[in-house]
Design a protein around this motif. Sequence first.
Motif, PDB file in Angstrom:
ATOM      1  N   GLU A 173      -5.087  15.676  12.683  1.00 45.49           N
ATOM      2  CA  GLU A 173      -4.502  15.177  11.367  1.00 45.49           C
ATOM      3  C   GLU A 173      -5.363  14.312  10.619  1.00 45.49           C
ATOM      4  O   GLU A 173      -6.186  13.732  10.979  1.00 45.49           O
ATOM      5  N   TRP A 174      -4.848  14.195   9.327  1.00 44.91           N
ATOM      6  CA  TRP A 174      -5.374  13.094   8.436  1.00 44.91           C
ATOM      7  C   TRP A 174      -6.985  13.464   8.223  1.00 44.91           C
ATOM      8  O   TRP A 174      -7.808  12.531   8.092  1.00 44.91           O
TER       9      TRP A 174
ATOM     10  N   PHE B  46      -7.559  16.855   2.839  1.00 53.47           N
ATOM     11  CA  PHE B  46      -6.777  16.395   1.526  1.00 53.47           C
ATOM     12  C   PHE B  46      -6.789  17.518   0.443  1.00 53.47           C
ATOM     13  O   PHE B  46      -7.914  17.683  -0.079  1.00 53.47           O
TER      14      PHE B  46
ATOM     15  N   ILE C 236      -3.359  16.770   4.626  1.00 53.99           N
ATOM     16  CA  ILE C 236      -2.358  15.851   3.640  1.00 53.99           C
ATOM     17  C   ILE C 236      -2.340  16.707   2.343  1.00 53.99           C
ATOM     18  O   ILE C 236      -3.471  16.979   1.571  1.00 53.99           O
TER      19      ILE C 236
ATOM     20  N   ALA D 289       2.926  12.865  -1.385  1.00 53.69           N
ATOM     21  CA  ALA D 289       2.303  13.562  -0.464  1.00 53.69           C
ATOM     22  C   ALA D 289       3.172  14.251   0.835  1.00 53.69           C
ATOM     23  O   ALA D 289       4.240  13.532   1.171  1.00 53.69           O
TER      24      ALA D 289
ATOM     25  N   ASN E 279       2.625  15.604   4.940  1.00 50.38           N
ATOM     26  CA  ASN E 279       1.643  15.954   5.996  1.00 50.38           C
ATOM     27  C   ASN E 279       2.239  17.094   6.681  1.00 50.38           C
ATOM     28  O   ASN E 279       3.284  17.454   7.304  1.00 50.38           O
TER      29      ASN E 279
ATOM     30  N   GLU F 191       1.920   5.283   6.062  1.00 52.77           N
ATOM     31  CA  GLU F 191       2.254   6.772   5.412  1.00 52.77           C
ATOM     32  C   GLU F 191       3.532   6.671   4.589  1.00 52.77           C
ATOM     33  O   GLU F 191       4.230   7.479   4.346  1.00 52.77           O
TER      34      GLU F 191
ATOM     35  N   VAL G  20       4.114   9.219   2.131  1.00 49.48           N
ATOM     36  CA  VAL G  20       4.073  10.562   2.549  1.00 49.48           C
ATOM     37  C   VAL G  20       5.840  10.758   2.692  1.00 49.48           C
ATOM     38  O   VAL G  20       6.611  10.197   3.225  1.00 49.48           O
TER      39      VAL G  20
END
Length: 340
Positions: A59-60, A63, A117, A128, A130, A155, A158
């Motif tokens: 994850e993360w 982008f 993302i 955004a 996720n 986040e 998010v």
Amino acid sequence: MSSFNTADPTRSVRVGGVLISAEWQDYDTPEERRWWLDQAFEQSQRAVNAGAKIVFWSEWGIFVDEFPENTTADANGPNKHYNCSSAPHMTSTFCALYNRASMLAKKNNVYFGPSFISFFSNTRDVNATNRFLLFSPDGELLFDYQKAHPVLGGEDNVLAGPKNVAFADTEYGRVAGVICADAGYPTYMQQVGRGGADLLLVPAYDWPQIYTASTPEMVPRAIENGVVMMRLTSFGRVEAVGPLGEMLLQVNTFGLPAEVPCGDHRCANTTYVLADLPAHYRRYSLYPYIGYDDLHAYACCALAAAVTVGAFVVVPVVRCVRRRRNRYHLPTGDNDSGGI
């Protein structure tokens, strides 16, 4: 980097996890994001070349934008229509990732799950999503999961997704997907067991403050739902756990450097891990159908029933026996005379 556990190749599937150990705050230009993307796909191909049949990302680390580069216009909310062959989304980095991921899955005949993302606005506070996608060996999208429980404080921008765990049927069993903090909600995760999942994939991202707190949730989630669970995290500990609590994989990624030299620049560091995990290994568990809240209620009912039985059945019987012994002077058994 790769780690293997011993497994029966006829009843196992090799899963590749691409770790993107990036300090995301330091990379905010389109060029830098493309470097990330190139490295992630390069490591994905290496995992495939090493025999992985399912590949997914942490994850993360990646982008993308859902609107064309060099514009200030918003996309019309998160892109769920995949109009990547027509304007305006065809020039977005989201579509570049989407099409490239589909091609990698189809070319290599594998299941491929990019996690990223996705920015659908550059003017809103909440701008955004996720995401975690899974593509079939035919290059078709099997699911598009949106993180349901964004981390408070980390986040805030998010948009939370629907509270529905993602599922896909494969020849290796039923695959489920959630993202990082979602796995920390036991009641939410009951969907995994109720949905009959064999393998649960969890892209994740850790940091020092939660390094020792987030990983221990792995074992109970796997046991509760009778599933093989692989949590893939940068800056933490990659683990795969079986439905009986058996540790199938454990790799510490906390010491990986966040950046590596990349020409005249410094790029995100990427690597991959491999694990041979049991296929079609689901174990039945009662927990998904009871759960924490229901279990508490059942426990209270059982305690109340025990107290009731004790008060209205056991106690009167004991008193009756004692009265009978006192009336007929029967021995209690406490003092044995040893004779007749």
